[in-house]
Scaffold this motif. Sequence first.
Motif, PDB file in Angstrom:
ATOM      1  N   THR A 127     -23.180  32.455  57.653  1.00 32.61           N
ATOM      2  CA  THR A 127     -23.573  31.635  58.803  1.00 32.61           C
ATOM      3  C   THR A 127     -23.411  30.158  58.452  1.00 32.61           C
ATOM      4  O   THR A 127     -23.970  29.677  57.473  1.00 32.61           O
ATOM      5  N   LYS A 128     -22.642  29.459  59.310  1.00 39.35           N
ATOM      6  CA  LYS A 128     -22.330  28.051  59.055  1.00 39.35           C
ATOM      7  C   LYS A 128     -22.675  27.208  60.282  1.00 39.35           C
ATOM      8  O   LYS A 128     -22.269  27.523  61.398  1.00 39.35           O
ATOM      9  N   VAL A 129     -23.424  26.125  60.030  1.00 37.75           N
ATOM     10  CA  VAL A 129     -23.845  25.232  61.105  1.00 37.75           C
ATOM     11  C   VAL A 129     -23.459  23.806  60.730  1.00 37.75           C
ATOM     12  O   VAL A 129     -23.754  23.351  59.627  1.00 37.75           O
ATOM     13  N   VAL A 131     -23.779  18.182  57.277  1.00 35.81           N
ATOM     14  CA  VAL A 131     -24.181  17.078  58.136  1.00 35.81           C
ATOM     15  C   VAL A 131     -23.126  15.984  58.017  1.00 35.81           C
ATOM     16  O   VAL A 131     -22.763  15.593  56.902  1.00 35.81           O
ATOM     17  N   ILE A 132     -22.630  15.533  59.181  1.00 38.03           N
ATOM     18  CA  ILE A 132     -21.610  14.486  59.208  1.00 38.03           C
ATOM     19  C   ILE A 132     -21.997  13.423  60.232  1.00 38.03           C
ATOM     20  O   ILE A 132     -22.895  13.629  61.046  1.00 38.03           O
ATOM     21  N   ASP A 133     -21.291  12.316  60.201  1.00 38.81           N
ATOM     22  CA  ASP A 133     -21.464  11.282  61.205  1.00 38.81           C
ATOM     23  C   ASP A 133     -20.756  11.711  62.480  1.00 38.81           C
ATOM     24  O   ASP A 133     -19.648  12.254  62.441  1.00 38.81           O
ATOM     25  N   VAL A 134     -21.381  11.470  63.607  1.00 42.09           N
ATOM     26  CA  VAL A 134     -20.836  11.908  64.892  1.00 42.09           C
ATOM     27  C   VAL A 134     -19.450  11.298  65.155  1.00 42.09           C
ATOM     28  O   VAL A 134     -18.629  11.897  65.850  1.00 42.09           O
ATOM     29  N   TYR A 135     -19.167  10.141  64.581  1.00 48.27           N
ATOM     30  CA  TYR A 135     -17.872   9.492  64.814  1.00 48.27           C
ATOM     31  C   TYR A 135     -16.736  10.124  64.026  1.00 48.27           C
ATOM     32  O   TYR A 135     -15.588   9.751  64.201  1.00 48.27           O
ATOM     33  N   SER A 188     -34.838  11.927  60.969  1.00 43.47           N
ATOM     34  CA  SER A 188     -36.022  12.789  60.884  1.00 43.47           C
ATOM     35  C   SER A 188     -35.758  14.127  61.549  1.00 43.47           C
ATOM     36  O   SER A 188     -36.162  15.177  61.037  1.00 43.47           O
ATOM     37  N   LEU A 189     -35.080  14.107  62.674  1.00 46.43           N
ATOM     38  CA  LEU A 189     -34.747  15.335  63.378  1.00 46.43           C
ATOM     39  C   LEU A 189     -33.856  16.236  62.528  1.00 46.43           C
ATOM     40  O   LEU A 189     -34.112  17.433  62.389  1.00 46.43           O
ATOM     41  N   VAL A 190     -32.830  15.654  61.917  1.00 44.97           N
ATOM     42  CA  VAL A 190     -31.936  16.427  61.045  1.00 44.97           C
ATOM     43  C   VAL A 190     -32.723  17.025  59.887  1.00 44.97           C
ATOM     44  O   VAL A 190     -32.588  18.214  59.577  1.00 44.97           O
ATOM     45  N   GLN A 191     -33.562  16.237  59.244  1.00 41.65           N
ATOM     46  CA  GLN A 191     -34.351  16.741  58.114  1.00 41.65           C
ATOM     47  C   GLN A 191     -35.298  17.866  58.536  1.00 41.65           C
ATOM     48  O   GLN A 191     -35.481  18.843  57.805  1.00 41.65           O
ATOM     49  N   ASN A 192     -35.888  17.747  59.721  1.00 46.25           N
ATOM     50  CA  ASN A 192     -36.781  18.805  60.218  1.00 46.25           C
ATOM     51  C   ASN A 192     -36.015  20.099  60.493  1.00 46.25           C
ATOM     52  O   ASN A 192     -36.521  21.191  60.211  1.00 46.25           O
ATOM     53  N   PHE A 234     -23.362  15.245  53.933  1.00 48.66           N
ATOM     54  CA  PHE A 234     -23.917  16.054  52.847  1.00 48.66           C
ATOM     55  C   PHE A 234     -23.979  17.511  53.288  1.00 48.66           C
ATOM     56  O   PHE A 234     -23.849  17.818  54.474  1.00 48.66           O
ATOM     57  N   GLU A 235     -24.166  18.386  52.308  1.00 46.15           N
ATOM     58  CA  GLU A 235     -24.199  19.824  52.566  1.00 46.15           C
ATOM     59  C   GLU A 235     -25.482  20.417  52.011  1.00 46.15           C
ATOM     60  O   GLU A 235     -26.033  19.919  51.031  1.00 46.15           O
TER      61      GLU A 235
END
Length: 173
Positions: free
Chosen positions: A44-46, A76-80, A58-62, A35-36
Amino acid sequence: MNRILKIIVFSVLILFSGFWVWYEYTYSMDTVIPFEVNDSNLETKVLIASQGSRFKDSLVQNILKHYQNDSVYFKVIDVYTMFTVNIDKWDALVIINSWEYGSPPRNVKKFIKNHPDQLDKLIILSTVGSSNIALEDIDVISGESVIEKTSEYTNIVVERLDKIIKPQTLNKF
């Protein structure tokens, strides 16, 4: 005697296979649905590449909540799926993963190996049983996946992320 040996070997293989299936089912990470957040045209892009778990989600949401009023585009993507990432398009990459069988996932190691000149863009948080485990030549945040420590790890990641994306570029909407 030959028949008994075959039965023993077969039984050991069945037990090993059963243990392996149980271990994978119990300890494997969930898949992260990409999701974006914010407009992809922002300067600025992360990118956040994570595995799915209650702690990591929870960490990503924080992290996203911390920057909710800043003009930063997050994906946000899946690490794989990191093999699809063009590192040049991102100002910073946050990788949140668990060590599996005593080391980080192969694709994380390969991604790092393929971008040795851009390691300053990476923030890696690895959940492991010990905070003493690290990757050679890489500054890794490591610790246990304890939900009560989410805010502590969020603060560490945000502090490092601020240093990468330069606080002067964080313009309020």
